[in-house]
Design a protein around this motif. Structure first.
Motif, PDB file in Angstrom:
ATOM      1  N   GLY A  97     -37.433  85.727 -23.692  1.00  0.00           N
ATOM      2  CA  GLY A  97     -37.426  84.926 -24.916  1.00  0.00           C
ATOM      3  C   GLY A  97     -38.410  83.774 -24.955  1.00  0.00           C
ATOM      4  N   THR A 100     -40.763  83.600 -28.091  1.00  0.00           N
ATOM      5  CA  THR A 100     -40.162  83.725 -29.424  1.00  0.00           C
ATOM      6  C   THR A 100     -40.962  82.966 -30.489  1.00  0.00           C
ATOM      7  OG1 THR A 100     -37.982  83.899 -28.409  1.00  0.00           O
ATOM      8  CG2 THR A 100     -38.039  83.350 -30.756  1.00  0.00           C
ATOM      9  N   ARG A 106     -38.363  85.258 -39.555  1.00  0.00           N
ATOM     10  CA  ARG A 106     -37.337  85.745 -38.633  1.00  0.00           C
ATOM     11  C   ARG A 106     -37.840  85.675 -37.195  1.00  0.00           C
ATOM     12  NH1 ARG A 106     -34.622  90.832 -41.810  1.00  0.00           N
ATOM     13  NH2 ARG A 106     -33.190  90.755 -40.057  1.00  0.00           N
ATOM     14  N   THR A 107     -36.917  85.370 -36.281  1.00  0.00           N
ATOM     15  CA  THR A 107     -37.306  85.301 -34.871  1.00  0.00           C
ATOM     16  C   THR A 107     -37.727  86.679 -34.370  1.00  0.00           C
ATOM     17  OG1 THR A 107     -35.005  85.664 -34.307  1.00  0.00           O
ATOM     18  CG2 THR A 107     -35.789  83.383 -34.231  1.00  0.00           C
ATOM     19  N   ARG A 108     -38.830  86.691 -33.661  1.00  0.00           N
ATOM     20  CA  ARG A 108     -39.273  87.929 -33.024  1.00  0.00           C
ATOM     21  C   ARG A 108     -39.979  87.565 -31.733  1.00  0.00           C
ATOM     22  NH1 ARG A 108     -39.790  89.657 -38.771  1.00  0.00           N
ATOM     23  NH2 ARG A 108     -38.742  91.650 -38.949  1.00  0.00           N
ATOM     24  N   LEU A 109     -40.170  88.566 -30.885  1.00  0.00           N
ATOM     25  CA  LEU A 109     -40.807  88.343 -29.598  1.00  0.00           C
ATOM     26  C   LEU A 109     -42.289  88.680 -29.702  1.00  0.00           C
ATOM     27  CD1 LEU A 109     -38.002  89.943 -27.420  1.00  0.00           C
ATOM     28  CD2 LEU A 109     -38.425  87.505 -27.823  1.00  0.00           C
ATOM     29  N   SER A 160     -35.681  79.882 -31.348  1.00  0.00           N
ATOM     30  CA  SER A 160     -34.400  80.563 -31.572  1.00  0.00           C
ATOM     31  C   SER A 160     -33.348  79.595 -32.097  1.00  0.00           C
ATOM     32  CB  SER A 160     -33.898  81.210 -30.270  1.00  0.00           C
ATOM     33  OG  SER A 160     -34.645  82.363 -29.977  1.00  0.00           O
ATOM     34  N   GLN A 167     -29.351  80.347 -39.751  1.00  0.00           N
ATOM     35  CA  GLN A 167     -28.578  81.546 -40.096  1.00  0.00           C
ATOM     36  C   GLN A 167     -27.066  81.342 -39.962  1.00  0.00           C
ATOM     37  OE1 GLN A 167     -30.204  85.065 -38.069  1.00  0.00           O
ATOM     38  NE2 GLN A 167     -32.212  84.114 -38.137  1.00  0.00           N
ATOM     39  N   PHE A 179     -25.759  83.764 -29.663  1.00  0.00           N
ATOM     40  CA  PHE A 179     -27.007  83.875 -30.420  1.00  0.00           C
ATOM     41  C   PHE A 179     -28.215  83.574 -29.535  1.00  0.00           C
ATOM     42  CE2 PHE A 179     -30.408  82.626 -33.244  1.00  0.00           C
ATOM     43  CZ  PHE A 179     -30.284  83.488 -34.314  1.00  0.00           C
ATOM     44  N   GLY A 182     -30.741  85.635 -25.822  1.00  0.00           N
ATOM     45  CA  GLY A 182     -32.053  86.234 -25.597  1.00  0.00           C
ATOM     46  C   GLY A 182     -33.091  85.249 -25.078  1.00  0.00           C
TER      47      GLY A 182
ATOM     48  N   ALA B 100     -28.961  94.339 -27.209  1.00  0.00           N
ATOM     49  CA  ALA B 100     -30.207  93.568 -27.167  1.00  0.00           C
ATOM     50  C   ALA B 100     -29.963  92.086 -27.459  1.00  0.00           C
ATOM     51  CB  ALA B 100     -31.241  94.171 -28.115  1.00  0.00           C
ATOM     52  N   SER B 101     -30.981  91.415 -27.995  1.00  0.00           N
ATOM     53  CA  SER B 101     -30.892  90.000 -28.352  1.00  0.00           C
ATOM     54  C   SER B 101     -31.200  89.886 -29.836  1.00  0.00           C
ATOM     55  CB  SER B 101     -31.923  89.198 -27.550  1.00  0.00           C
ATOM     56  OG  SER B 101     -33.237  89.625 -27.879  1.00  0.00           O
ATOM     57  N   GLN B 102     -30.933  88.697 -30.410  1.00  0.00           N
ATOM     58  CA  GLN B 102     -31.173  88.563 -31.855  1.00  0.00           C
ATOM     59  C   GLN B 102     -32.649  88.760 -32.201  1.00  0.00           C
ATOM     60  OE1 GLN B 102     -32.725  85.583 -33.107  1.00  0.00           O
ATOM     61  NE2 GLN B 102     -32.789  84.447 -31.190  1.00  0.00           N
ATOM     62  N   GLN B 103     -33.556  88.364 -31.289  1.00  0.00           N
ATOM     63  CA  GLN B 103     -34.979  88.582 -31.573  1.00  0.00           C
ATOM     64  C   GLN B 103     -35.300  90.079 -31.619  1.00  0.00           C
ATOM     65  OE1 GLN B 103     -33.748  86.588 -29.023  1.00  0.00           O
ATOM     66  NE2 GLN B 103     -35.293  85.127 -28.354  1.00  0.00           N
ATOM     67  N   LEU B 104     -34.786  90.822 -30.622  1.00  0.00           N
ATOM     68  CA  LEU B 104     -35.065  92.264 -30.573  1.00  0.00           C
ATOM     69  C   LEU B 104     -34.408  92.985 -31.746  1.00  0.00           C
ATOM     70  CD1 LEU B 104     -34.668  92.806 -26.740  1.00  0.00           C
ATOM     71  CD2 LEU B 104     -36.752  93.232 -28.055  1.00  0.00           C
ATOM     72  N   ARG B 105     -33.222  92.529 -32.159  1.00  0.00           N
ATOM     73  CA  ARG B 105     -32.555  93.179 -33.298  1.00  0.00           C
ATOM     74  C   ARG B 105     -33.319  92.932 -34.596  1.00  0.00           C
ATOM     75  NH1 ARG B 105     -27.872  91.153 -30.519  1.00  0.00           N
ATOM     76  NH2 ARG B 105     -27.615  89.425 -31.979  1.00  0.00           N
ATOM     77  N   ASN B 106     -34.129  91.875 -34.644  1.00  0.00           N
ATOM     78  CA  ASN B 106     -34.991  91.636 -35.806  1.00  0.00           C
ATOM     79  C   ASN B 106     -36.258  92.487 -35.773  1.00  0.00           C
ATOM     80  OD1 ASN B 106     -33.445  89.714 -37.108  1.00  0.00           O
ATOM     81  ND2 ASN B 106     -34.440  87.974 -36.090  1.00  0.00           N
ATOM     82  N   MET B 107     -36.504  93.172 -34.671  1.00  0.00           N
ATOM     83  CA  MET B 107     -37.716  93.976 -34.520  1.00  0.00           C
ATOM     84  C   MET B 107     -37.405  95.471 -34.535  1.00  0.00           C
ATOM     85  SD  MET B 107     -39.340  91.796 -31.374  1.00  0.00           S
ATOM     86  CE  MET B 107     -40.944  92.582 -31.338  1.00  0.00           C
ATOM     87  N   SER B 239     -23.431  88.830 -22.812  1.00  0.00           N
ATOM     88  CA  SER B 239     -24.345  89.059 -23.932  1.00  0.00           C
ATOM     89  C   SER B 239     -25.721  89.430 -23.387  1.00  0.00           C
ATOM     90  CB  SER B 239     -24.441  87.790 -24.783  1.00  0.00           C
ATOM     91  OG  SER B 239     -25.186  88.021 -25.952  1.00  0.00           O
ATOM     92  N   PHE B 240     -26.504  90.183 -24.181  1.00  0.00           N
ATOM     93  CA  PHE B 240     -27.864  90.607 -23.826  1.00  0.00           C
ATOM     94  C   PHE B 240     -27.903  91.327 -22.476  1.00  0.00           C
ATOM     95  CE2 PHE B 240     -32.605  89.240 -23.381  1.00  0.00           C
ATOM     96  CZ  PHE B 240     -32.994  90.491 -23.801  1.00  0.00           C
TER      97      PHE B 240
END
Lengths: 205, 333
Positions: A97, A100, A106-109, A160, A167, A179, A182, B100-107, B239-240
């Motif tokens: 993470g 990020t 939206r958060t993404r990697l 994040s 959110q 939340f 990650g 996964a994580s919230q970032q990965l779920r957004n991808m 989690s994750f």
């Protein structure tokens, strides 16, 4: 340059970002900090890219075009080409993470985002959160709650954390922890991180 | 250094034509969270990427008709948080939120998620460090007799015991989902349990898709069992993390009697695993904790542990039993 000078040598203000940015891209980097609006900023293309792709996207409010290698990650383009080194490379495999960012809100990697896929999209990095010298409330909360030790994971944590509040997942420590799972902190500053997110949430609410 | 091509077609026809025209080194890419990761590890070495995310209308979530339909490009986070899915199919929503994580779920997309590749450490080690029949057919399997704590206890063969990593496909399997596919020879649908392959032969092939195929949607028939459902997942941290053992359960109880129950397992098998023997223990009877444990034992009666993963059997039995009790508690009639 939005950093406050950390030292002055011979009357020339030297900032941390100038030092870090030297050799990478002192040209484009500072212009992509929030508050500096530059449109279609040209970025020099390093030699040796075979079959370059033209990428056009918006970084922290500035429109930008550059030629990239089709294999490049967004993270590497940010750090190596644009001098935006706030976004960190931890594992480079989507597990920690540290990289990020916000893409289209939206958060993404960024390590697992092919830079080529960014065409036409809006990107916000840690450099785009503050308003000039005024920190984002989440950045202030991290300072106030000592939510870091070495600081390497902090930019990713903050990106994040901003999404966590926005959110509506910051209503309890359990929800914050889930939340934020990650984003790994190997110093173990989690207690401070959860406190910072909770505090930023109540001050916004 | 390998160079790579990239294109972003705007229609399915153009994507398939691009695949046909660019040869066996082509890969479709959507969220990219598996493919790009494996490219960095040297496990996947595509020469040409066809980005299918610019194709319109592939991300719709349709909850109104006789079937619930998920467009392949819908993001994991969007499906998980769709109100109708949270209330009518908690098993689906939970399987995504616990992945996964919230970032990965957004991808990651829900179609791509079906094709996520195993997390077997010997497979991911890449670059020929360890033999792996999935990565290099015929090279052998270092996981058999190796550090096999995370490996499968169901569905393994003498050439591969890699665990199917997904949560979402396990939940879909419990609901008898189907997969819509378009390819060079046109369009077809497959039941989800027809998509995956056991590693008995050709362990390098995880699924029955043909070169050039694209999953375009997933359909789930509406069922009264959807509401009384859960995805129960146990992992090394809360989690994750990937499942050590998980169970998707959906049931319909009338009076005190279980009329319909579906049980699928994750984290323990080489593919999303339907536990029909466990289902037959319960149907027509009154669910008690004792019966739930009996069903759990039935689910694992054919399990074959290796050196370090025997714990998955005892854990799995309890996960199935707990999932059954959680789902039953949601039955409102």
């Amino acid at each position: 340059m939005t950093d406050s000078p950390e030292c002055a040598a011979g009357g020339i203000a030297v900032t941390r970002r100038v030092v870090l940015g030297a050799g990478a891209s002192a040209v484009a980097g500072p212009a992509l900090l929030k508050g500096h609006h530059v449109h279609a900023q040209p970025v020099p293309t390093p030699s040796g890219i075979e079959n370059p792709l033209l990428l056009s996207f918006t970084v922290n409010g500035s429109s930008l075009e550059l030629d990239i290698d089709a294999r490049a990650s967004l993270l590497d383009v940010l750090r190596e080409r644009l001098g935006l080194t706030g976004t960190k490379k931890g594992c480079d495999h989507g597990q920690c993470g540290a990289c990020t960012v916000h893409i289209d809100g939206r958060t993404r990697l960024s390590c697992l985002t092919l830079a080529a896929k960014m065409n036409g999209r809006q990107l916000t990095t840690i450099e785009g959160l503050s308003d000039g010298d005024t920190l984002h409330p989440m950045q202030t909360a991290f300072v106030d709650h000592d939510a870091l030790q070495c600081g390497y994971c902090t930019p990713g944590q903050i990106m994040s954390a901003v999404a966590c509040v926005r959110q509506g997942y910051a209503s309890s420590p359990e929800s914050i922890r889930d939340f934020m799972s990650g984003n790994i902190c190997r110093c173990g500053a989690y207690v401070g991180i959860v406190a910072a997110v909770a505090a930023a949430n109540s001050s916004e609410g | 250094m390998r160079t790579i091509g990239y294109e972003r077609p705007e229609t399915l026809d153009a994507a398939i034509a691009a695949y046909s025209g660019s040869g066996s080194g082509s890969r479709y890419i959507a969220g990219g969270t598996t493919l790009y990761d494996l490219m960095k590890l040297g496990v996947e070495t595509p020469t040409h990427l066809i980005d299918i995310t610019a194709i319109a209308n592939l991300d719709r979530i349709e909850t109104e008709g006789d079937v619930t339909r998920f467009g392949t490009m819908a993001l994991m986070s969007d499906v998980a948080e769709t109100p109708a899915i949270r209330t009518e199919y908690p098993v689906l929503s939970e399987s995504l939120l616990k992945a996964a994580s919230q970032q990965l779920r957004n991808m990651a997309t829900v179609g791509g998620n079906l094709l996520q590749r195993t997390r077997c450490p010997y497979f991911r080690a890449g670059n020929g460090v360890y033999p792996c029949n999935k990565r290099q057919p015929g090279s052998g399997c270092a996981a058999l007799g190796g550090l096999d704590r995370s490996q499968a206890v169901l569905g393994a063969s003498g050439s591969c015991n890699a665990v199917s990593p997904g949560d979402w496909p396990v939940a879909l399997l419990a609901l008898d989902a189907r997969v819509e596919i378009i390819g060079i020879d046109g369009q077809r649908t497959l039941p989800l349990d027809g998509l995956y392959r056991l590693p008995a032969e050709r362990p390098e092939a995880d699924h029955n898709l043909n070169p050039g195929d694209i999953i375009i949607g997933i359909t789930v028939p509406k069922t009264a069992a959807g509401r009384a459902s859960t995805y129960h997942k146990i992992r090394d941290r809360e989690s994750f993390a990937f499942a050590l053992a998980s169970a998707a359960v959906a049931m319909e109880i009338e009076g005190a009697v279980v009329r319909d129950v579906r049980i699928a397992l994750g984290g323990v098998a080489t593919l999303p695993w339907r536990a029909r023997q466990a289902e037959s223990v319960i149907v027509g009877r009154t669910l008690t904790r004792e019966l739930a444990v009996e069903a759990g034992r039935a689910a694992f009666q054919d399990a074959r542990p290796g050196r370090h993963n025997r714990f998955k059997i005892d854990l799995g039995v309890q996960v199935v039993a707990d999932a059954l009790m959680i789902a039953a508690g949601r039955n409102v009639r």
